[in-house]
Write an enzyme that holds these catalytic residues in place. Structure first.
Site, mmCIF file in Angstrom:
data_model
loop_
_atom_site.group_PDB
_atom_site.id
_atom_site.type_symbol
_atom_site.label_atom_id
_atom_site.label_comp_id
_atom_site.label_asym_id
_atom_site.label_seq_id
_atom_site.Cartn_x
_atom_site.Cartn_y
_atom_site.Cartn_z
ATOM 1 N N HIS A 1 -0.079 18.146 6.834
ATOM 2 C CA HIS A 1 -1.202 18.686 7.746
ATOM 3 C C HIS A 1 -0.609 19.982 8.411
ATOM 4 O O HIS A 1 0.378 19.887 8.984
ATOM 5 C CB HIS A 1 -1.759 17.743 8.802
ATOM 6 C CG HIS A 1 -2.528 16.669 7.972
ATOM 7 N ND1 HIS A 1 -2.895 16.451 6.714
ATOM 8 C CD2 HIS A 1 -3.184 15.511 8.373
ATOM 9 C CE1 HIS A 1 -3.871 15.635 6.510
ATOM 10 N NE2 HIS A 1 -3.614 14.652 7.533
ATOM 11 N N GLY B 1 0.938 -1.322 0.084
ATOM 12 C CA GLY B 1 -0.057 -0.120 -0.099
ATOM 13 C C GLY B 1 0.916 1.218 0.112
ATOM 14 O O GLY B 1 1.903 1.273 0.114
ATOM 15 N N ALA B 2 0.134 2.442 0.063
ATOM 16 C CA ALA B 2 0.870 3.725 -0.122
ATOM 17 C C ALA B 2 1.695 4.061 1.380
ATOM 18 O O ALA B 2 2.801 4.294 1.029
ATOM 19 C CB ALA B 2 -0.109 4.708 -0.328
ATOM 20 N N ARG C 1 -3.903 -11.240 -3.380
ATOM 21 C CA ARG C 1 -3.557 -10.866 -4.902
ATOM 22 C C ARG C 1 -2.484 -10.215 -5.095
ATOM 23 O O ARG C 1 -1.914 -9.977 -6.280
ATOM 24 C CB ARG C 1 -4.841 -10.117 -5.438
ATOM 25 C CG ARG C 1 -4.915 -8.725 -4.652
ATOM 26 C CD ARG C 1 -6.124 -7.839 -5.271
ATOM 27 N NE ARG C 1 -6.101 -6.375 -4.708
ATOM 28 C CZ ARG C 1 -6.492 -5.955 -3.435
ATOM 29 N NH1 ARG C 1 -6.902 -7.127 -2.933
ATOM 30 N NH2 ARG C 1 -5.934 -4.782 -3.348
ATOM 31 N N SER C 2 -1.924 -9.713 -3.997
ATOM 32 C CA SER C 2 -0.223 -9.182 -4.363
ATOM 33 C C SER C 2 0.725 -10.116 -4.090
ATOM 34 O O SER C 2 2.030 -9.789 -4.205
ATOM 35 C CB SER C 2 -0.337 -7.822 -3.278
ATOM 36 O OG SER C 2 -1.175 -6.955 -3.624
ATOM 37 N N LYS D 1 -11.495 12.114 17.342
ATOM 38 C CA LYS D 1 -10.293 11.196 17.238
ATOM 39 C C LYS D 1 -9.202 12.291 17.853
ATOM 40 O O LYS D 1 -8.265 11.974 18.745
ATOM 41 C CB LYS D 1 -9.614 10.716 16.144
ATOM 42 C CG LYS D 1 -10.251 9.643 15.400
ATOM 43 C CD LYS D 1 -9.501 9.031 14.353
ATOM 44 C CE LYS D 1 -10.323 7.745 13.726
ATOM 45 N NZ LYS D 1 -9.772 7.380 12.634
ATOM 46 N N CYS E 1 -3.247 10.576 11.918
ATOM 47 C CA CYS E 1 -2.305 11.444 11.309
ATOM 48 C C CYS E 1 -2.526 12.728 11.723
ATOM 49 O O CYS E 1 -1.258 13.401 11.841
ATOM 50 C CB CYS E 1 -2.271 11.241 9.624
ATOM 51 S SG CYS E 1 -3.949 11.504 8.895
ATOM 52 N N GLY F 1 -4.416 12.903 3.236
ATOM 53 C CA GLY F 1 -4.879 12.108 4.473
ATOM 54 C C GLY F 1 -6.043 11.302 3.993
ATOM 55 O O GLY F 1 -6.494 10.556 4.620
ATOM 56 N N ASN G 1 1.912 14.147 6.796
ATOM 57 C CA ASN G 1 1.116 13.281 7.244
ATOM 58 C C ASN G 1 1.252 11.838 6.853
ATOM 59 O O ASN G 1 0.695 10.926 7.469
ATOM 60 C CB ASN G 1 -0.520 13.671 7.103
ATOM 61 C CG ASN G 1 -0.479 13.950 5.513
ATOM 62 O OD1 ASN G 1 0.081 15.008 4.857
ATOM 63 N ND2 ASN G 1 -1.453 13.281 4.792
#
Lengths: 355, 355
Positions: free
Chosen positions: B259, B17-18, B44-45, B230, B134, B165, B332
Site C-alpha cells: 500500500h 490462511g494467507a 477441516r484443516s 478505520k 493494514c 488488501g 500490507n
C-alpha cells in the site's frame, strides 16, 4: 484583425500532433463559428491533408506567411516553438491560445478556464492566452464552482495521473510493460516487476505496470516536482487567489487516459454537503456522480473520452466543518488540453463577432 | 499463565490462511523465543502439517482444549470467529493478539504498533491486544516518529491500495483482468475497459486493471467508507490523540502488494525538512528513500516483500511552515498484518519472561 463582417479565420498550429488531432475532432463536433480553418505544422508535415468539418484541408508549413490574416490561432507545439512563433502570430493580429508550458505563468498572459475565469481572456497585453496544464484542468472546474460559493482557503491535492499525460510514448510504455507482466505471478517479491520490465521504462523513472510512481515532471527546488508546482501556481492564477495555500503530491498510475485527483478543499466558512452537491450538480462542465450505496463514483474507465470533469465521494471533513473531501476525474486529452483550448478560442471568436 | 521457567507457549490461530502462512515464515526468520508453537485452524484443516522453525507441525482444530496452556495466541481469523474465540483463549490465560477487525476500536483493547506505542500493550483488561488495519499500518510508524518530535495536529491522507488488501480473491481478480486488457488498445474510449472486464470484478465494485477505484470497504455514514473511518479512528487511538483532525480518501490501484499513501501532516510547531529527515533516517522500522535527483523515491515494486515502511518525497509545505508532505509505502501483508502481529506477540513474550 479583419473587418467584423463574415467569420473569423482560425489557425491550428501543430495540427498533425496527438492533441492537434483531438482539436480537429472537436472543431468538427462543435457549432461551426469559423470562416477559414487553416492547418499549420512543421515543414515536414506540409502537404498532408487532414479532415476537419468534413472537408480535407492541406497542411501548410509554419512561417510568417501562414500566420497572416489569422484572427485566432490555437497552438499545440513544444515550448520553444511557441516562444518563437506565438509572438509572431500576435504581432500579425491574431489572438493566440497556447497549449504549451511557455506562457502559463507569464504575468502578461492570462491563464483561462472558460467555466471559471472567462473574463480574464479579455485582458491579454501580449495577444496571447495560455491553456492550463492538464492536471490542473482535471480538477479546476468543480473547484472554481465551489470557490464562487464558499471562498476557497486551502487545497491539499494528490494525483492519480494517466500515462497519456506523458504522450504517445507513455501509452506505448504502459502497454509494453503490461504485456510483460500479464499472465505472471509478478508483484509479490522485491524487485520482481523491475527485473521483468528491465530498461523499458520509457518516459517514466520506474516501472508503471503493477506499480505507482510518485513523480511527474522535472525536479524543482526543495524536492518539489515541476508538475506539483504547476498545479499550485496555476490554481492560484486561475482562481485569482495569489496566496491560496496549495499542497500537492503527483503520482503516476497505470491508467491510459483520464487523470484522477483526491482533493481536500478548505473554505473561508462552514460548508454543507447538500449545498456543495447542489453547486456541483448544476455547474457547467461538471458531472456529479456520487452515490456510493449504488456503486456510483467516477473512475477513469468511465470518464475517458468524455468532456466534463466528474466529481464523486463528496464528504464534509468529520473534524473540520469548513472542509470538503472530493474525488475528481477528467480526460486529460480532452478538457485537459484540446477541449479547453478550443473553448478559449470560441470565447475569443464571440468577442470578435461582438466587437 | 504458566510458571516463568522455560519459554512461553505460542498458538497461531488461523495458521493455514494467507496471513497465517506469512506468520509462520516470520516465526522461522525471527529469533526463536518460543517454547511450543501450536498451530490451530478450522476443523477441516486439522491434521495438515505445516513447517515452522524448520519442523513439521500438525494443525489442530480450534476448540477449548487447543487453547489450553497457551501463553500468547496470535489470531488471524474472520471477525465473528475472533469475537467467539479470543475471549475463550483469554479466559484460559493466554494473551491474545488479534488481527481481525473485531476489537480494534474496543476501548478495553489496546491497539498496538511496537515502534509507536509499545507501552499500550501492557494495559489489556480483556486479555486481548488488537493489530491495526493494514492501511493504517502502512503509514503509522513514520508518523509516530514525527509526532514524537513535532506534535501532530492534522493529517490529510490519500491511499493507493494494493489488491492483496482484498485477499487472494483481489490478486486473482487483477491478474485475470490484466490478461484481458494486455495487448489491446483498451483505455481510450468510454467504458471500453468495463466492457472487456464484464462481470469479472471480483471483490471490487469496478474494474481495477487500467483503472483506479475510489472505494475500499463498506459504506458508513455521510458517504465515508469503513476503510477511511478505520484510518482516522485507529491513527487517533495509536497516537493517543483522540481529537486529531484526520481526512482520508481511500483508492484502490492495480498493484498486487504494498500500500502507498500520500500524507499531508501538520504539526503544532514549525518543522524543518532537515530535522524530519534526521528523524526518519534513524526511526526503527523506517527506511528514508528520498533523493529525486537520483531517481530515489519508494514504489510498491521495490517495497513489496520488505519489512519497513519506506518514506520519500519529504517536503515542507510551501505555504505552511508547520506542514510536511510525504509519500509512504509499506507491504500490507508483512508490516500491514503478519509482521506487526508477531512483533506484538514478541513484546508480550518479553514481558512474560521478565515477570
Amino acid at each position: 484583425m479583419t473587418a467584423r463582417t463574415g467569420r473569423p479565420t482560425l489557425a491550428v498550429v501543430g495540427a498533425t500532433g496527438a492533441v492537434g488531432s483531438v482539436m480537429l475532432q472537436i472543431l468538427s463536433q462543435h457549432a461551426d463559428i469559423w470562416g477559414e480553418i487553416r492547418l499549420i505544422a512543421s515543414p515536414r508535415s506540409a502537404g498532408r491533408k487532414l479532415s476537419v468539418r468534413g472537408e480535407e484541408v492541406e497542411v501548410v508549413a509554419l512561417d510568417e506567411q501562414a500566420l497572416s490574416g489569422v484572427d485566432v490561432a490555437m497552438f499545440d507545439v513544444p515550448d520553444e516553438v511557441a516562444l518563437q512563433w506565438a509572438p509572431v502570430a500576435a504581432a500579425r493580429g491574431a489572438v493566440v491560445v497556447d497549449n504549451s508550458g511557455a506562457f502559463q505563468m507569464d504575468p502578461e498572459v492570462p491563464l483561462v478556464v472558460p467555466e471559471v475565469n472567462p473574463h480574464a481572456a479579455r485582458v491579454r497585453p501580449r495577444g496571447i492566452i495560455a491553456n492550463p496544464h492538464c492536471t490542473t484542468l482535471s480538477m479546476i472546474v468543480p473547484l472554481g464552482a465551489l470557490h464562487a460559493e464558499f471562498g476557497l482557503s486551502e487545497l491539499v491535492v494528490s494525483s492519480y495521473q494517466a500515462v497519456s499525460g506523458a504522450g504517445r510514448a507513455g501509452i506505448d510504455t504502459l502497454r509494453q510493460q503490461l504485456s510483460l507482466v500479464a499472465g505472471t505471478e509478478l508483484g509479490t517479491s522485491p524487485g520482481d516487476v523491475r527485473r521483468a520490465v528491465g530498461d523499458k521504462t520509457g518516459p517514466f523513472p520506474e516501472p508503471v505496470a503493477l506499480n505507482v510512481v510518485p513523480w511527474a515532471g522535472s525536479l524543482r527546488e526543495d524536492g518539489w516536482s515541476s508538475e506539483e508546482m504547476k498545479i499550485r501556481d496555476e490554481s492560484r492564477k486561475i482562481l485569482g487567489l495569489p496566496r491560496l495555500r496549495v499542497a500537492v503530491t503527483c503520482v503516476r498510475v497505470p491508467v491510459v487516459t483520464a487523470h484522477s485527483l483526491t482533493v481536500h478543499a478548505r473554505f473561508e466558512d462552514e460548508v454543507t454537503v447538500d449545498r456543495a452537491r447542489d453547486i456541483l450538480a448544476t455547474a457547467p462542465g461538471v458531472v456529479l456522480f456520487d452515490d456510493p450505496a449504488a456503486g456510483e463514483f467516477p473512475t477513469p474507465a468511465d470518464v475517458v473520452g468524455t468532456d466534463p470533469t466528474w466529481v464523486g465521494r463528496v464528504r464534509r471533513c468529520l473534524d473540520d466543518p469548513t472542509a470538503l473531501e472530493l474525488f475528481v476525474c477528467g480526460d486529460n486529452l480532452r478538457k485537459g488540453s484540446a477541449l479547453n483550448t478550443a473553448q478559449i478560442a470560441e470565447l475569443v471568436a464571440a468577442e470578435w463577432a461582438a466587437s
